[in-house]
Write a protein that holds these residues in place. Structure first.
Motif, PDB file in Angstrom:
ATOM      1  N   MET A   1     -26.631   9.163  50.086  1.00 27.15           N
ATOM      2  CA  MET A   1     -25.871   9.711  48.837  1.00 27.15           C
ATOM      3  C   MET A   1     -26.261  11.048  48.588  1.00 27.15           C
ATOM      4  SD  MET A   1     -24.170   8.761  46.243  1.00 27.15           S
ATOM      5  CE  MET A   1     -24.347   6.840  46.289  1.00 27.15           C
ATOM      6  N   ILE A   2     -25.177  11.702  48.344  1.00 30.73           N
ATOM      7  CA  ILE A   2     -25.095  13.249  48.129  1.00 30.73           C
ATOM      8  C   ILE A   2     -25.478  13.412  46.558  1.00 30.73           C
ATOM      9  CG2 ILE A   2     -23.851  15.383  48.007  1.00 30.73           C
ATOM     10  CD1 ILE A   2     -22.730  14.499  50.711  1.00 30.73           C
ATOM     11  N   LYS A   3     -26.134  13.922  45.950  1.00 30.51           N
ATOM     12  CA  LYS A   3     -26.801  14.022  44.761  1.00 30.51           C
ATOM     13  C   LYS A   3     -26.344  15.455  44.120  1.00 30.51           C
ATOM     14  CE  LYS A   3     -30.613  10.780  44.895  1.00 30.51           C
ATOM     15  NZ  LYS A   3     -32.048  10.622  44.544  1.00 30.51           N
ATOM     16  N   VAL A   4     -25.387  15.309  43.058  1.00 28.33           N
ATOM     17  CA  VAL A   4     -24.604  16.653  42.624  1.00 28.33           C
ATOM     18  C   VAL A   4     -24.925  16.885  41.298  1.00 28.33           C
ATOM     19  CG1 VAL A   4     -22.257  17.404  42.190  1.00 28.33           C
ATOM     20  CG2 VAL A   4     -22.580  15.850  44.016  1.00 28.33           C
ATOM     21  N   GLY A   5     -25.248  18.357  41.053  1.00 29.61           N
ATOM     22  CA  GLY A   5     -25.379  18.824  39.617  1.00 29.61           C
ATOM     23  C   GLY A   5     -24.278  19.667  39.334  1.00 29.61           C
ATOM     24  N   ILE A   6     -23.705  19.215  38.285  1.00 36.26           N
ATOM     25  CA  ILE A   6     -22.343  20.133  37.703  1.00 36.26           C
ATOM     26  C   ILE A   6     -22.948  21.376  36.774  1.00 36.26           C
ATOM     27  CG2 ILE A   6     -20.317  20.087  36.329  1.00 36.26           C
ATOM     28  CD1 ILE A   6     -20.037  17.250  37.171  1.00 36.26           C
ATOM     29  N   VAL A   7     -22.387  22.431  37.072  1.00 37.54           N
ATOM     30  CA  VAL A   7     -22.806  23.681  36.310  1.00 37.54           C
ATOM     31  C   VAL A   7     -21.709  24.033  35.277  1.00 37.54           C
ATOM     32  CG1 VAL A   7     -23.702  25.932  36.369  1.00 37.54           C
ATOM     33  CG2 VAL A   7     -24.150  24.363  38.093  1.00 37.54           C
ATOM     34  N   GLY A   8     -21.661  24.102  33.943  1.00 34.05           N
ATOM     35  CA  GLY A   8     -20.958  24.339  33.126  1.00 34.05           C
ATOM     36  C   GLY A   8     -20.038  23.053  32.669  1.00 34.05           C
ATOM     37  N   VAL A   9     -19.843  22.759  31.512  1.00 35.71           N
ATOM     38  CA  VAL A   9     -19.158  21.625  30.974  1.00 35.71           C
ATOM     39  C   VAL A   9     -17.724  22.096  30.314  1.00 35.71           C
ATOM     40  CG1 VAL A   9     -19.137  19.375  29.736  1.00 35.71           C
ATOM     41  CG2 VAL A   9     -21.206  20.311  30.881  1.00 35.71           C
ATOM     42  N   GLY A  10     -16.767  21.873  31.119  1.00 35.71           N
ATOM     43  CA  GLY A  10     -15.225  22.331  30.393  1.00 35.71           C
ATOM     44  C   GLY A  10     -14.393  21.256  31.150  1.00 35.71           C
ATOM     45  N   PHE A  11     -13.074  21.803  31.169  1.00 31.42           N
ATOM     46  CA  PHE A  11     -11.902  21.192  31.756  1.00 31.42           C
ATOM     47  C   PHE A  11     -12.054  20.416  33.029  1.00 31.42           C
ATOM     48  CE2 PHE A  11      -7.570  21.052  33.454  1.00 31.42           C
ATOM     49  CZ  PHE A  11      -7.216  19.755  33.288  1.00 31.42           C
ATOM     50  N   MET A  12     -12.414  21.674  33.972  1.00 27.97           N
ATOM     51  CA  MET A  12     -12.508  21.354  35.191  1.00 27.97           C
ATOM     52  C   MET A  12     -13.728  20.291  35.942  1.00 27.97           C
ATOM     53  SD  MET A  12      -9.933  22.294  36.668  1.00 27.97           S
ATOM     54  CE  MET A  12     -10.394  21.349  38.109  1.00 27.97           C
ATOM     55  N   SER A  13     -14.734  20.711  35.008  1.00 30.38           N
ATOM     56  CA  SER A  13     -15.976  19.759  35.447  1.00 30.38           C
ATOM     57  C   SER A  13     -15.836  18.457  34.891  1.00 30.38           C
ATOM     58  CB  SER A  13     -17.305  20.480  34.712  1.00 30.38           C
ATOM     59  OG  SER A  13     -16.970  20.725  33.171  1.00 30.38           O
ATOM     60  N   TRP A  14     -14.864  18.401  33.721  1.00 27.70           N
ATOM     61  CA  TRP A  14     -14.617  16.765  33.567  1.00 27.70           C
ATOM     62  C   TRP A  14     -13.537  16.290  34.272  1.00 27.70           C
ATOM     63  CZ3 TRP A  14     -15.242  12.532  31.190  1.00 27.70           C
ATOM     64  CH2 TRP A  14     -14.054  11.934  30.657  1.00 27.70           C
ATOM     65  N   ILE A  15     -12.640  16.810  35.052  1.00 25.34           N
ATOM     66  CA  ILE A  15     -11.803  16.494  35.857  1.00 25.34           C
ATOM     67  C   ILE A  15     -12.686  16.046  37.101  1.00 25.34           C
ATOM     68  CG2 ILE A  15      -9.899  16.738  37.591  1.00 25.34           C
ATOM     69  CD1 ILE A  15      -9.376  16.124  34.677  1.00 25.34           C
ATOM     70  N   HIS A  16     -13.768  16.913  37.560  1.00 23.90           N
ATOM     71  CA  HIS A  16     -14.470  16.505  38.792  1.00 23.90           C
ATOM     72  C   HIS A  16     -15.637  15.410  38.310  1.00 23.90           C
ATOM     73  CE1 HIS A  16     -14.298  21.007  40.950  1.00 23.90           C
ATOM     74  NE2 HIS A  16     -13.288  20.454  40.557  1.00 23.90           N
ATOM     75  N   TYR A  17     -15.957  15.308  37.117  1.00 20.74           N
ATOM     76  CA  TYR A  17     -16.841  14.166  36.803  1.00 20.74           C
ATOM     77  C   TYR A  17     -15.806  13.006  36.991  1.00 20.74           C
ATOM     78  CZ  TYR A  17     -19.444  10.904  33.790  1.00 20.74           C
ATOM     79  OH  TYR A  17     -19.986   9.687  33.503  1.00 20.74           O
ATOM     80  N   LEU A  18     -14.937  12.840  36.720  1.00 21.77           N
ATOM     81  CA  LEU A  18     -13.935  11.699  36.899  1.00 21.77           C
ATOM     82  C   LEU A  18     -13.687  11.308  38.262  1.00 21.77           C
ATOM     83  CD1 LEU A  18     -11.056  12.138  34.029  1.00 21.77           C
ATOM     84  CD2 LEU A  18     -13.432  10.555  34.019  1.00 21.77           C
TER      85      LEU A  18
END
Length: 347
Positions: A1-18
């Motif tokens: 399992m590759i564990k990911v940390g997202i930097v910055g919460v905006g439109f693109m991070s939301w789409i990536h999260y989904l």
């Protein structure tokens, strides 16, 4: 399992999260944001020009950080997904690489080629992968075209025309600021510059004409020159002041044995497929291939699966690798130079 940390919460991070929710081998285990509301999972204020609006998310099983430095100290994170404004990409990427993390950085890779090359140099020195999130090749119609070019399914690719237009994106702060976002060339057209680079190799020259908004190119059309003189490739991209059509993109791509057509738009907030992907063979009637994954989030999930395979194999992706992202950035810079000088510019 590759564990990911997202930097910055905006439109693109939301789409990536989904999109991460659709990739079995990757999991968002942390994120960082300076916004107290977003730290608590209130992402409801996020919106963009496609995809669903933001929602309240469950952060109870995630590590939440206020700063990048705090997140980089988390040894459990394998990869950092950088969704910050472009002006911040270089610093964040190099810090993450030095902290021993692989990096996926949103496009454009940076605001100028020198910064992008420093990022790639840091990745090479740290022995970590830096991948750039150019999602267009994973949209089904574009993926079909790219695979056809790579496989020779329709013979040699000969050229084509690409378009990508939006209405004025008033929801993006500093959109036309060359020092913060980069304007339509770096935010919008770079998708097609990257795809053209993948399809045809690196152009040798560009001849561009365009309209300006201050010192920023607002709209342009470009003829790309190649060492192979049989290639005839053009692209039109930018902003038009017509809110009734918030977005449109499409292509006409010529092969020896067929032509591929596609035209899509958002008219009055509704999707309009003016021309579904259509194959015009050299002989016989047109065909419309059946494509899987029409949801834009599916395309981002396909992009992330490419990231997963790249990390697991330890091999830079031929699509998302930093070298191709740098080339796309160089092309955009050269197009701006061509418009400013009113002449053809060598690449």
């Amino acid at each position: 399992m590759i564990k990911v940390g997202i930097v910055g919460v905006g439109f693109m991070s939301w789409i990536h999260y989904l999109a991460y929710q659709k990739v079995r081998g990757m999991k968002v285990t942390s994120f960082c944001s300076r916004d107290p509301k977003k730290q608590k999972g209130d992402w409801r204020g996020i919106k963009g020009n496609f995809g669903p609006a933001g929602e309240q998310i469950d952060v109870s099983k995630m590590a939440v950080y206020a700063t990048l430095e705090e997140m980089l100290a988390d040894d459990s994170i394998d990869m950092v997904d950088i969704c910050l404004p472009p002006a911040l990409h270089e610093e964040a990427t190099i810090k993450a690489l030095k902290a021993g993390k692989h990096v996926l950085v949103e496009k454009p890779i940076a605001l100028d080629p020198a910064a992008a090359k420093r990022m790639q140099k840091a990745a090479d020195k740290c022995g970590k992968l830096m991948l750039t999130a150019h999602v267009l090749p994973f949209f089904t119609e574009f993926n079909f075209a790219l695979e056809a070019a790579r496989s020779g399914k329709f013979g040699k690719v000969l050229g084509g025309h690409f378009k990508r237009l939006i209405s004025d994106p008033t929801w993006i702060p500093d959109f036309y600021d060359l020092e913060k976002v980069g304007g339509p060339l770096l935010d919008l057209h770079i998708h097609d510059a990257h795809f053209i680079r993948l399809m045809f190799g690196m152009p040798t020259s560009v001849t561009s004409v365009g309209r300006m908004r201050g010192d920023c190119v607002e709209y342009c059309t470009t003829q790309f020159g190649f060492a192979d003189s049989s290639y005839v490739v053009t692209a039109t991209s930018g902003v038009l002041h017509q809110p009734g059509r918030s977005f449109t993109h499409g292509f006409e791509i010529h092969f020896e044995e067929a032509t591929l057509l596609m035209d899509f738009a958002v008219i009055d907030d509704a999707p309009v497929v003016a021309m579904p992907l259509t194959v015009l063979p050299k002989k016989g009637k047109s065909k419309q291939p059946k494509l899987k994954g029409g949801d834009p989030v599916d395309s981002f999930a396909a992009e992330l699966k490419e990231v997963e395979q790249s990390i697991l194999s330890g091999t830079p992706s031929s699509i998302l690798g930093g070298d191709v992202a740098v080339d796309a950035l160089v092309l955009c810079q050269k197009q701006a130079d061509s418009i400013a000088k009113g002449k053809t510019v060598r690449v």
